[in-house]
Design an enzyme around this catalytic site. Structure first.
Site, PDB file in Angstrom:
ATOM      1  N   ALA A  33      11.107  -0.724  -8.034  1.00  0.00           N
ATOM      2  CA  ALA A  33      10.928  -1.818  -8.702  1.00  0.00           C
ATOM      3  C   ALA A  33       9.787  -2.407  -9.224  1.00  0.00           C
ATOM      4  O   ALA A  33       8.788  -2.948  -8.823  1.00  0.00           O
ATOM      5  CB  ALA A  33      11.438  -3.299  -7.165  1.00  0.00           C
ATOM      6  N   LEU A  34       9.340  -1.502 -10.291  1.00  0.00           N
ATOM      7  CA  LEU A  34       7.580  -1.312 -10.819  1.00  0.00           C
ATOM      8  C   LEU A  34       7.391  -2.062 -11.774  1.00  0.00           C
ATOM      9  O   LEU A  34       8.437  -2.895 -12.292  1.00  0.00           O
ATOM     10  CB  LEU A  34       7.039   0.316 -11.424  1.00  0.00           C
ATOM     11  N   HIS A  38       1.986  -2.406 -11.427  1.00  0.00           N
ATOM     12  CA  HIS A  38       2.046  -0.620 -10.602  1.00  0.00           C
ATOM     13  C   HIS A  38       1.629   0.060 -12.155  1.00  0.00           C
ATOM     14  O   HIS A  38       0.841   0.779 -11.953  1.00  0.00           O
ATOM     15  CB  HIS A  38       3.711  -0.069 -10.178  1.00  0.00           C
ATOM     16  N   GLN A  62       9.282  -0.722   7.702  1.00  0.00           N
ATOM     17  CA  GLN A  62       8.026  -1.870   7.729  1.00  0.00           C
ATOM     18  C   GLN A  62       8.318  -2.967   7.178  1.00  0.00           C
ATOM     19  O   GLN A  62       8.181  -3.811   7.154  1.00  0.00           O
ATOM     20  CB  GLN A  62       6.603  -1.377   6.761  1.00  0.00           C
ATOM     21  N   GLY A 148      -2.808  -1.643  -5.349  1.00  0.00           N
ATOM     22  CA  GLY A 148      -2.433  -3.127  -5.395  1.00  0.00           C
ATOM     23  C   GLY A 148      -3.474  -4.214  -4.767  1.00  0.00           C
ATOM     24  O   GLY A 148      -3.672  -3.368  -3.066  1.00  0.00           O
TER      25      GLY A 148
HETATM   26  O1  PAF Z   1       2.450  -1.916  -0.934  1.00  0.00           O
HETATM   27  C1  PAF Z   1       3.692  -0.904  -0.771  1.00  0.00           C
HETATM   28  O2  PAF Z   1       4.140  -0.965  -2.181  1.00  0.00           O
HETATM   29  C2  PAF Z   1       3.676  -0.810   0.179  1.00  0.00           C
HETATM   30  O3  PAF Z   1       3.931  -1.309   1.478  1.00  0.00           O
HETATM   31  C3  PAF Z   1       3.476   0.918   0.375  1.00  0.00           C
HETATM   32  C4  PAF Z   1       1.865   1.637  -0.424  1.00  0.00           C
HETATM   33  C5  PAF Z   1       3.915   1.720  -0.760  1.00  0.00           C
HETATM   34  C6  PAF Z   1       3.872   1.377   1.813  1.00  0.00           C
HETATM   35  O4  PAF Z   1       5.580   2.234   2.271  1.00  0.00           O
END
Ligand code: PAF
Length: 169
Positions: A33-34, A38, A62, A148
């Protein structure tokens, strides 16, 4: 032209080839979902490194709410199209089975860092982030990695654990 890999072994091989030619590796881990944030990190990585790897992986461990995981936007094709011209050389987009053929039982001690703020309300979230970052670092072996700054607590946890690792490469 962006190279796309899905397996750990093809990713390692592609990156090791670059390292054997003396190239530095910039790494931007993402869950897809850039967006502009990013692209800014990827451009930064491209200006400071010879070869830029972006991972796109919606990391199931996560998410402590299964609905959030199910609803998370996934559009690999659109993401890759948008990466053209940013300086990204390789996209690593593994499946969950590839990353976790068996549960990863690594434990981390973040002190108080994961027990306050967001961590208080999302038990296991930062452990899941740390496990995937550890695995990704082992695969990509980056010279420099870019995260980020918006997710302040995540950044603090990653800095605490891995700044030394990155400075060693
Ligand atoms: O910040 C994120 O997009 C995620 O937590 C990461 C660092 C890619 C780990 O899945």
């Amino acid at each position: 032209m962006i190279n796309l890999t899905h397996t750990i072994s093809e990713t390692r091989n592609a990156i090791q080839k670059q390292i054997s030619e003396g190239k530095t590796i910039g790494f931007v881990p993402t869950m897809g979902a850039l967006h502009e944030g990013h692209f800014k990190l990827i451009k930064q990585a491209a200006s400071a490194n010879d070869f830029v790897v972006v991972s796109i992986f919606v990391n199931p461990i996560q998410f402590n709410n299964p609905d959030d995981l199910a609803k998370y936007p996934r559009n690999l094709e659109a993401d890759i199209q948008q990466l053209e011209g940013t300086g990204c050389n390789l996209v690593f987009a593994p499946t969950a089975e590839e990353m976790y053929p068996k549960p990863d039982l690594t434990e981390f001690d973040f002190g108080q860092l994961d027990k306050v703020m967001e961590g208080k309300f999302r038990p296991g979230h930062f452990k899941g982030v740390a496990i995937v970052v550890k695995k990704l670092f082992e695969i990509v072996t980056p010279t420099k990695a870019y995260f980020g700054e918006k997710d302040f607590q995540q950044l603090a946890i990653i800095k605490k654990k891995w700044l030394t690792f990155l400075r060693c490469r």
